[in-house]
Motif scaffolding. Structure first.
Motif, PDB file in Angstrom:
ATOM      1  N   ASP A 143     -42.974 -45.969 -91.767  1.00 21.20           N
ATOM      2  CA  ASP A 143     -42.405 -46.278 -90.268  1.00 21.20           C
ATOM      3  C   ASP A 143     -41.266 -45.607 -90.028  1.00 21.20           C
ATOM      4  OD1 ASP A 143     -44.673 -47.553 -90.032  1.00 21.20           O
ATOM      5  OD2 ASP A 143     -43.728 -49.707 -89.888  1.00 21.20           O
ATOM      6  N   ASN A 144     -41.204 -44.632 -88.805  1.00 26.45           N
ATOM      7  CA  ASN A 144     -40.115 -44.000 -88.463  1.00 26.45           C
ATOM      8  C   ASN A 144     -39.374 -43.076 -89.425  1.00 26.45           C
ATOM      9  OD1 ASN A 144     -39.881 -45.221 -85.765  1.00 26.45           O
ATOM     10  ND2 ASN A 144     -39.346 -47.223 -86.771  1.00 26.45           N
ATOM     11  N   THR A 145     -40.136 -42.434 -89.905  1.00 25.54           N
ATOM     12  CA  THR A 145     -40.079 -41.528 -91.142  1.00 25.54           C
ATOM     13  C   THR A 145     -40.176 -40.126 -90.783  1.00 25.54           C
ATOM     14  OG1 THR A 145     -40.392 -43.123 -93.124  1.00 25.54           O
ATOM     15  CG2 THR A 145     -40.341 -40.615 -93.513  1.00 25.54           C
ATOM     16  N   TYR A 146     -39.507 -39.052 -90.684  1.00 25.08           N
ATOM     17  CA  TYR A 146     -39.453 -37.791 -90.100  1.00 25.08           C
ATOM     18  C   TYR A 146     -39.215 -36.673 -91.206  1.00 25.08           C
ATOM     19  CZ  TYR A 146     -38.711 -40.385 -85.959  1.00 25.08           C
ATOM     20  OH  TYR A 146     -38.987 -41.640 -84.820  1.00 25.08           O
ATOM     21  N   TRP A 147     -40.185 -35.735 -91.271  1.00 27.30           N
ATOM     22  CA  TRP A 147     -40.166 -34.541 -92.173  1.00 27.30           C
ATOM     23  C   TRP A 147     -39.949 -33.277 -91.061  1.00 27.30           C
ATOM     24  CZ3 TRP A 147     -45.164 -31.811 -94.286  1.00 27.30           C
ATOM     25  CH2 TRP A 147     -44.804 -30.884 -95.151  1.00 27.30           C
ATOM     26  N   ILE A 148     -38.525 -32.913 -91.138  1.00 26.60           N
ATOM     27  CA  ILE A 148     -38.032 -31.884 -90.304  1.00 26.60           C
ATOM     28  C   ILE A 148     -37.606 -30.780 -91.213  1.00 26.60           C
ATOM     29  CG2 ILE A 148     -36.098 -31.661 -88.667  1.00 26.60           C
ATOM     30  CD1 ILE A 148     -36.017 -34.936 -88.576  1.00 26.60           C
ATOM     31  N   LYS A 149     -38.064 -29.660 -90.397  1.00 26.20           N
ATOM     32  CA  LYS A 149     -37.733 -28.405 -90.774  1.00 26.20           C
ATOM     33  C   LYS A 149     -36.447 -27.611 -89.858  1.00 26.20           C
ATOM     34  CE  LYS A 149     -42.527 -27.572 -92.532  1.00 26.20           C
ATOM     35  NZ  LYS A 149     -43.753 -26.773 -92.272  1.00 26.20           N
ATOM     36  N   GLN A 150     -35.830 -27.109 -90.730  1.00 28.39           N
ATOM     37  CA  GLN A 150     -34.657 -26.317 -89.975  1.00 28.39           C
ATOM     38  C   GLN A 150     -35.005 -25.758 -88.922  1.00 28.39           C
ATOM     39  OE1 GLN A 150     -32.115 -23.807 -92.818  1.00 28.39           O
ATOM     40  NE2 GLN A 150     -30.256 -24.778 -91.349  1.00 28.39           N
ATOM     41  N   LYS A 151     -36.070 -24.888 -88.725  1.00 28.22           N
ATOM     42  CA  LYS A 151     -36.399 -24.096 -87.920  1.00 28.22           C
ATOM     43  C   LYS A 151     -36.956 -24.882 -86.562  1.00 28.22           C
ATOM     44  CE  LYS A 151     -40.931 -23.107 -89.423  1.00 28.22           C
ATOM     45  NZ  LYS A 151     -41.870 -22.346 -90.149  1.00 28.22           N
ATOM     46  N   GLN A 153     -35.764 -28.195 -85.892  1.00 31.62           N
ATOM     47  CA  GLN A 153     -35.006 -29.485 -85.789  1.00 31.62           C
ATOM     48  C   GLN A 153     -34.670 -29.859 -84.315  1.00 31.62           C
ATOM     49  OE1 GLN A 153     -30.473 -28.969 -86.663  1.00 31.62           O
ATOM     50  NE2 GLN A 153     -31.373 -27.007 -87.649  1.00 31.62           N
ATOM     51  N   SER A 154     -34.619 -29.015 -83.334  1.00 32.92           N
ATOM     52  CA  SER A 154     -34.381 -29.478 -82.052  1.00 32.92           C
ATOM     53  C   SER A 154     -35.329 -30.267 -81.376  1.00 32.92           C
ATOM     54  CB  SER A 154     -34.009 -28.125 -81.242  1.00 32.92           C
ATOM     55  OG  SER A 154     -35.187 -27.150 -81.247  1.00 32.92           O
ATOM     56  N   GLU A 155     -36.380 -30.099 -81.792  1.00 32.35           N
ATOM     57  CA  GLU A 155     -37.661 -30.915 -81.429  1.00 32.35           C
ATOM     58  C   GLU A 155     -37.513 -32.277 -81.729  1.00 32.35           C
ATOM     59  OE1 GLU A 155     -41.435 -29.208 -82.790  1.00 32.35           O
ATOM     60  OE2 GLU A 155     -40.855 -27.179 -82.475  1.00 32.35           O
ATOM     61  N   TYR A 156     -36.605 -32.688 -82.545  1.00 28.16           N
ATOM     62  CA  TYR A 156     -36.519 -34.124 -83.012  1.00 28.16           C
ATOM     63  C   TYR A 156     -35.226 -34.864 -82.487  1.00 28.16           C
ATOM     64  CZ  TYR A 156     -40.367 -33.084 -86.430  1.00 28.16           C
ATOM     65  OH  TYR A 156     -41.538 -32.824 -86.978  1.00 28.16           O
ATOM     66  N   LEU A 157     -34.419 -33.959 -81.780  1.00 29.03           N
ATOM     67  CA  LEU A 157     -33.106 -34.543 -81.612  1.00 29.03           C
ATOM     68  C   LEU A 157     -33.294 -35.782 -80.608  1.00 29.03           C
ATOM     69  CD1 LEU A 157     -30.677 -31.495 -80.916  1.00 29.03           C
ATOM     70  CD2 LEU A 157     -30.464 -33.092 -82.539  1.00 29.03           C
ATOM     71  N   GLU A 158     -33.845 -35.834 -79.696  1.00 22.19           N
ATOM     72  CA  GLU A 158     -33.968 -36.893 -78.718  1.00 22.19           C
ATOM     73  C   GLU A 158     -34.662 -38.061 -79.276  1.00 22.19           C
ATOM     74  OE1 GLU A 158     -32.412 -36.977 -75.925  1.00 22.19           O
ATOM     75  OE2 GLU A 158     -31.955 -34.776 -76.042  1.00 22.19           O
ATOM     76  N   GLU A 159     -35.696 -37.859 -80.017  1.00 23.47           N
ATOM     77  CA  GLU A 159     -36.292 -39.137 -80.886  1.00 23.47           C
ATOM     78  C   GLU A 159     -35.376 -39.673 -81.914  1.00 23.47           C
ATOM     79  OE1 GLU A 159     -40.450 -40.377 -82.808  1.00 23.47           O
ATOM     80  OE2 GLU A 159     -40.345 -38.467 -82.055  1.00 23.47           O
ATOM     81  N   LEU A 160     -34.655 -38.756 -82.619  1.00 17.50           N
ATOM     82  CA  LEU A 160     -33.742 -39.399 -83.543  1.00 17.50           C
ATOM     83  C   LEU A 160     -32.680 -40.095 -82.900  1.00 17.50           C
ATOM     84  CD1 LEU A 160     -33.643 -36.343 -86.234  1.00 17.50           C
ATOM     85  CD2 LEU A 160     -34.798 -38.457 -86.439  1.00 17.50           C
ATOM     86  N   ALA A 161     -32.098 -39.614 -81.806  1.00 13.83           N
ATOM     87  CA  ALA A 161     -31.162 -40.348 -81.035  1.00 13.83           C
ATOM     88  C   ALA A 161     -31.400 -41.795 -80.622  1.00 13.83           C
ATOM     89  CB  ALA A 161     -30.581 -39.497 -79.987  1.00 13.83           C
ATOM     90  N   GLU A 162     -32.748 -41.709 -80.133  1.00 10.82           N
ATOM     91  CA  GLU A 162     -33.147 -43.030 -79.743  1.00 10.82           C
ATOM     92  C   GLU A 162     -33.648 -43.976 -81.036  1.00 10.82           C
ATOM     93  OE1 GLU A 162     -37.119 -45.067 -77.439  1.00 10.82           O
ATOM     94  OE2 GLU A 162     -36.916 -42.743 -77.407  1.00 10.82           O
TER      95      GLU A 162
END
Length: 295
Positions: A143-151, A153-162
């Protein structure tokens, strides 16, 4: 006939559960088993000789309430396993810091109390990787686990912040062997080694759980894996009734601990036909000693 409750959740329809394979072996040893939701406020825990935490796979949604229920069980006449102190320690993944200090290799980890958008690029630099995994320190089932690639990363900013606005989390390098080889799970009942399985994710995924399409295979553990698993077990006090330790092979061909599952792990009794009897033997001896005050 002695009575035992398997602590569960309200509805397990969306999960793969194998604990029913224990019912007959336990019955043959004089134990009657009830499956009881931890959210059932009407349960009289004193009616049971033992309460075993098995499948409360929604506890991460209300960890404080879950601990309060365990406190009630611990205060009853029933024996709670794994123990309340064990759960309190294991419920937050910062327990990995303790094991690391004791000489157990873990996946390199950054520990953060809250998320700020400007932090994200630094995670890749600090871990010297172009792929990371971010997850809560209290979580289960990916749950709420994210696999993020450097290229991307901007796609995840809002969700991670929330998600992590006021929630502690950890950051690890993505371990490529999770997808290339898989994650090893080593099982002990008491101090008895039981079995090992290899869990591999489906294509284009990193989650190894069956509910996410993961595949399971029983394997014979390499000597070095079994050695580090035994070393990990020896660092747990008190000895748990059941232990599942999850490892990934590193680039240096060592095994790094991913998770130490002492609260509600699937024990995959379906993968080893002898494991239900093995568990029942350990359980019966364990509980009889506790009930008679000989340990």
């Amino acid at each position: 006939m002695k009575r035992c409750a398997f602590l569960s959740m309200d509805n397990l329809d969306d999960f793969e559960v194998y604990d029913e394979l224990l019912y007959e072996p336990l019955k043959n040893r004089g134990w009657e088993v009830d499956e009881v939701s931890w959210r059932n406020e009407e349960t009289d825990w004193d009616q049971y000789d033992a309460v075993i935490i098995r499948t409360p796979w929604d506890y991460q949604d209300a960890p404080k309430a879950f601990i309060e229920v365990l406190k009630d069980i611990d205060a009853s006449s029933a024996i709670l396993e794994n123990s309340l102190d064990t759960v309190k320690w294991n419920i937050d993944k910062r327990y990995l810091q303790d094991l690391h200090r004791d000489g157990i290799e873990i996946v390199p980890t950054l520990w953060k109390d809250e998320f700020h958008k400007e932090q994200l690029p630094s995670f890749f630099d600090e871990l010297e990787t172009d792929e990371i995994v971010v997850k809560p320190t209290i979580s289960a089932g990916a749950d709420n686990t994210y696999w993020i690639k450097q290229k991307n990363q901007s796609e995840y900013l809002e969700e991670l912040a929330e998600v992590f606005e006021d929630r502690p989390f950890l950051v690890q390098p993505f371990m490529q062997n999770i997808v290339e080889e898989g994650e090893f799970s080593v099982f002990f009942f008491g101090d008895t080694y039981s079995h090992t399985i290899l869990k591999t994710p489906k294509t284009d995924d990193f989650r190894v759980q069956e509910e996410h399409g993961g595949r399971l295979n029983k394997v014979e553990p390499e000597k070095s894996l079994l050695t580090i698993a035994r070393k990990t077990l020896n660092n747990i006090t008190p000895l748990p009734l059941y232990t599942r330790a999850d490892y990934v092979r590193t680039a240096k061909n060592s095994f790094a601990l991913m998770e130490l599952e002492l609260i509600e792990p699937s024990l995959y009794f379906n993968m080893d036909p002898e494991s239900p009897e093995r568990f029942a033997d350990v359980f019966d001896e364990w509980m009889n000693k506790r009930l008679t005050g000989t340990t």
